[in-house]
Scaffold this active site. Structure first.
Site, short mmCIF file in Angstrom:
data_model
loop_
_atom_site.label_atom_id
_atom_site.label_comp_id
_atom_site.label_asym_id
_atom_site.label_seq_id
_atom_site.Cartn_x
_atom_site.Cartn_y
_atom_site.Cartn_z
N ASP A 65 -20.54 -10.65 28.75
CA ASP A 65 -19.84 -11.57 27.29
C ASP A 65 -21.27 -10.75 26.26
OD1 ASP A 65 -21.05 -13.12 28.28
OD2 ASP A 65 -19.60 -14.61 29.14
N ASN A 87 -16.44 -26.63 29.66
CA ASN A 87 -14.70 -26.85 29.87
C ASN A 87 -14.41 -25.84 30.71
OD1 ASN A 87 -15.26 -24.54 28.85
ND2 ASN A 87 -14.83 -24.32 27.12
N HIS A 100 -14.48 -22.77 31.16
CA HIS A 100 -14.40 -21.49 31.19
C HIS A 100 -15.51 -20.25 31.61
CE1 HIS A 100 -18.37 -21.52 28.11
NE2 HIS A 100 -18.57 -21.06 28.98
N GLU A 131 -12.26 -19.17 26.92
CA GLU A 131 -11.98 -20.42 27.04
C GLU A 131 -10.81 -20.47 27.12
OE1 GLU A 131 -14.79 -22.23 26.08
OE2 GLU A 131 -15.57 -20.90 23.87
C1 F6R Z 1 -22.59 -16.76 30.16
C2 F6R Z 1 -21.51 -16.89 30.61
C3 F6R Z 1 -20.46 -18.50 31.02
C4 F6R Z 1 -21.80 -19.58 31.05
C5 F6R Z 1 -21.02 -20.91 31.52
C6 F6R Z 1 -22.71 -21.62 31.93
O1 F6R Z 1 -22.60 -15.12 30.22
O2 F6R Z 1 -20.68 -16.51 30.81
O3 F6R Z 1 -19.26 -18.46 31.21
O4 F6R Z 1 -22.56 -18.73 32.70
O5 F6R Z 1 -20.84 -21.30 30.30
O6 F6R Z 1 -23.84 -21.79 31.09
P1 F6R Z 1 -24.77 -21.80 31.37
O7 F6R Z 1 -24.94 -21.68 32.76
O8 F6R Z 1 -26.26 -22.00 30.48
O9 F6R Z 1 -24.16 -23.53 31.47
#
Ligand code: F6R
Length: 250
Positions: free
Chosen positions: A71, A140, A142, A147
């Site tokens: 992303d 959450n 995701h 989301e």
């Molecule tokens: C990042 C992504 C997100 C993260 C998730 C956890 O490329 O796609 O889904 O993996 O938000 O983020 P952290 O590891 O910073 O808690």
């Protein structure tokens, strides 16, 4: 609660996290031109540090590989240090010896994010798909920036970030109001086409989401639950993230 499918779950101590994750990734990664799907954020950093250590030690050589990001924030230039393009280039590509032209990240400044998203989906296919997708989970539930409410078959597209995700990611910005409102993300269907997935979770803030994703019903409310449908998932969690999993593990 029971896990109703056959993902492999490893619950590890903090100091083992990077090594266990590296073993899981390398176990499934072809030696020739490996195509590695990259999650950004805090969770996978011990993995990237360990892979870099193995490269420096001459234990592995992935320099012929490709890195494919999950992303990117819409509105950030790829040179902006807060962009995921910068993360993948500097924290993963450079330490692993993978040249910039073998790194794919959606262009956050594309004139038309929907056109860019569709082109990114095609670029993944043109490369032959992702061999091993590294993924994290949001508090959450995701997966990438899919989301809650995201269709399980979704492909790469422009999305709005939830307020919870923007608040969670405010630590990477000057404050919550600085966090972009939109992103381009691989879809849940896109992620599920990776040949293998290594899902990583660290910390107590992920415990409820991880339990819901692994042991709850598959559905759009918990996007990461779609991985229950994937035939080759390894989950690596530290003890805090695994705290709500009432399943037997080693
Ligand atoms: C990042 C992504 C997100 C993260 C998730 C956890 O490329 O796609 O889904 O993996 O938000 O983020 P952290 O590891 O910073 O808690």
């Amino acid at each position: 609660m029971t896990m109703s499918y056959t993902a492999r779950l490893l619950v590890v101590d903090d100091e083992e996290f990077g090594g266990a994750a590296a073993d899981a990734v390398l176990d499934r990664l072809p030696e020739r031109s490996p195509r590695l799907g990259i999650a950004t954020g805090d969770t996978p950093m011990p993995l990237y540090v360990e892979l870099a250590r193995r490269v420096r030690a001459g234990e592995i050589d992935v320099s012929s590989g490709f890195l494919i990001a999950l992303d990117e924030y819409i509105g950030l230039d790829c040179q902006d240090p807060r962009s995921y393009a910068a993360y993948v280039r500097t924290r993963v590509g450079a330490p692993l010896g993978i040249p910039a032209h073998n790194i794919l990240v959606p262009d956050g400044l594309a004139a038309d994010p929907d056109v860019e998203a569709a082109a990114f989906e095609r670029r993944i296919d043109d490369l032959g798909g992702v061999d091993v997708q590294i993924a994290g989970i949001g508090s959450n539930g995701h997966l990438a920036f899919n989301e809650p409410g995201s269709p399980l078959e979704s492909t790469t597209r422009a999305v709005a970030l939830s307020e919870q995700t923007r608040a969670d990611n405010a630590r990477f910005f000057a404050g919550c109001s600085d966090v972009p409102h939109r992103a381009i993300t691989q879809g849940l269907g896109t992620i599920c086409r990776a040949r293998s997935v290594v899902l990583l979770a660290r910390g107590a803030t992920k415990a409820a989401a991880l339990a819901a994703a692994l042991t709850g019903p598959v559905g759009t409310e918990v996007p990461a639950s779609v991985l229950q449908r994937h035939p080759a998932v390894t989950v690596i969690a530290d003890r805090s993230a695994a705290a709500d999993l009432s399943i037997r593990h080693h």
